[in-house]
Design a protein around this motif. Structure first.
Motif, PDB file in Angstrom:
ATOM      1  N   VAL A 140       0.805   2.575  -3.706  1.00 52.01           N
ATOM      2  CA  VAL A 140       0.824   3.060  -5.089  1.00 52.01           C
ATOM      3  C   VAL A 140       1.914   4.127  -5.182  1.00 52.01           C
ATOM      4  CG1 VAL A 140      -0.507   4.097  -6.954  1.00 52.01           C
ATOM      5  CG2 VAL A 140      -1.644   2.600  -5.294  1.00 52.01           C
ATOM      6  N   ASP A 141       3.101   3.683  -5.591  1.00 55.50           N
ATOM      7  CA  ASP A 141       4.233   4.627  -5.677  1.00 55.50           C
ATOM      8  C   ASP A 141       5.102   4.301  -6.880  1.00 55.50           C
ATOM      9  OD1 ASP A 141       5.433   2.280  -4.919  1.00 55.50           O
ATOM     10  OD2 ASP A 141       6.686   3.167  -3.352  1.00 55.50           O
ATOM     11  N   GLU A 142       4.477   3.910  -7.960  1.00 55.28           N
ATOM     12  CA  GLU A 142       5.238   3.525  -9.141  1.00 55.28           C
ATOM     13  C   GLU A 142       6.210   4.630  -9.533  1.00 55.28           C
ATOM     14  OE1 GLU A 142       4.906   0.566  -9.585  1.00 55.28           O
ATOM     15  OE2 GLU A 142       2.990   0.268  -8.628  1.00 55.28           O
ATOM     16  N   ARG A 167       9.597   4.930  -0.083  1.00 57.93           N
ATOM     17  CA  ARG A 167       9.194   3.828   0.788  1.00 57.93           C
ATOM     18  C   ARG A 167       9.749   3.918   2.203  1.00 57.93           C
ATOM     19  NH1 ARG A 167       9.464  -0.743  -4.013  1.00 57.93           N
ATOM     20  NH2 ARG A 167       7.989   0.380  -5.331  1.00 57.93           N
ATOM     21  N   ASP A 204       2.451  -4.835   0.335  1.00 56.06           N
ATOM     22  CA  ASP A 204       2.926  -5.363  -0.945  1.00 56.06           C
ATOM     23  C   ASP A 204       4.317  -4.870  -1.336  1.00 56.06           C
ATOM     24  OD1 ASP A 204       2.246  -2.723  -1.449  1.00 56.06           O
ATOM     25  OD2 ASP A 204       1.329  -3.143  -3.393  1.00 56.06           O
ATOM     26  N   ARG A 205       5.085  -4.329  -0.388  1.00 52.26           N
ATOM     27  CA  ARG A 205       6.433  -3.855  -0.691  1.00 52.26           C
ATOM     28  C   ARG A 205       7.403  -4.456   0.322  1.00 52.26           C
ATOM     29  NH1 ARG A 205       4.103  -2.725  -4.730  1.00 52.26           N
ATOM     30  NH2 ARG A 205       3.942  -0.674  -5.734  1.00 52.26           N
ATOM     31  N   PRO A 231      -8.775   3.911  -1.659  1.00 54.90           N
ATOM     32  CA  PRO A 231      -7.475   4.582  -1.515  1.00 54.90           C
ATOM     33  C   PRO A 231      -7.551   5.732  -0.518  1.00 54.90           C
ATOM     34  CG  PRO A 231      -8.578   5.363  -3.467  1.00 54.90           C
ATOM     35  CD  PRO A 231      -9.458   4.289  -2.890  1.00 54.90           C
ATOM     36  N   GLU A 265      -1.735  -1.734   0.009  1.00 60.97           N
ATOM     37  CA  GLU A 265      -1.103  -1.713  -1.297  1.00 60.97           C
ATOM     38  C   GLU A 265      -0.575  -0.301  -1.520  1.00 60.97           C
ATOM     39  OE1 GLU A 265      -3.883  -3.183  -4.203  1.00 60.97           O
ATOM     40  OE2 GLU A 265      -3.348  -5.253  -3.737  1.00 60.97           O
TER      41      GLU A 265
END
Length: 200
Positions: A37-39, A45, A102-103, A4, A35
């Motif tokens: 990571v922004d849950e 975004r 992945d978005r 990361p 990937e």
């Protein structure tokens, strides 16, 4: 490389690792799979996309911006292709950098940012006992938006032993990464995914 990093350091990381590698390896074809990571923070975004665009515009390899080196499936040079171009064709075109993510909000045909679910299938990453779906397991063709391409879907094959861990000799040339372990794993994944061979 599998680790990361903070987007504040993104451009520096790309300059240090990716640009240098491409400059030193002028025939290399490189694939990056981001990937995000922004849950719970989907509103970030557009900012992430803008940062990606800025970085790929700012950085260059021997005077050619990364934006001009990314693979663009809608480029006219691939219009007559009924399948993915060969490595030699990609080297000749200068489009030798795949950028997957992945978005779906990060798609950009202009910059060559490809939503992975449009182009790839992937098995679940953890463990070696089986080979099961992570996404698009039963889809054999790409699904690019606003495109009539029917190229084969690429297969991203994960091969991680959750027992061995993330460091140590077990992850080097022998052990689980030796051909005696890797080849049966490839066969196992192909048997369960519709016989797609791994591309990565």
């Amino acid at each position: 490389v599998h680790y990361p990093f903070d987007y504040g350091d993104f451009e520096t990381e790309m300059q240090t690792h990716l640009v240098r590698f491409l400059e030193e390896n002028e025939e290399a074809i490189v694939a990056i799979n981001f990937e995000v990571v922004d849950e719970g923070q989907a509103a970030m975004r557009p900012t992430i996309l803008n940062n990606l665009k800025r970085t790929f515009s700012n950085l260059s390899v021997h005077g050619v911006s990364l934006t001009n080196m990314t693979f663009k499936y809608d480029s006219e040079i691939w219009a007559d292709h009924d399948e993915w171009p060969t490595l030699i064709e990609m080297q000749s075109s200068g489009q030798r950098l795949f950028v997957f993510h992945d978005r779906s909000e990060l798609r950009s045909t202009e910059y060559g940012f490809i939503f992975r679910d449009d182009a790839m299938k992937e098995n679940f990453w953890e463990g070696l006992d089986d080979c099961t779906a992570r996404y698009q397991w039963d889809s054999n063709r790409v699904t690019f938006p606003n495109s009539n391409l029917s190229w084969s879907r690429l297969f991203f094959m994960n091969h991680f032993d959750s027992v061995v861990g993330t460091v140590g000799e077990g992850l080097l040339g022998g052990g689980i990464n030796g051909w005696g372990s890797l080849y049966p794993r490839i066969k196992q994944c192909m048997d369960s995914n519709g016989y797609s061979k791994p591309n990565f």
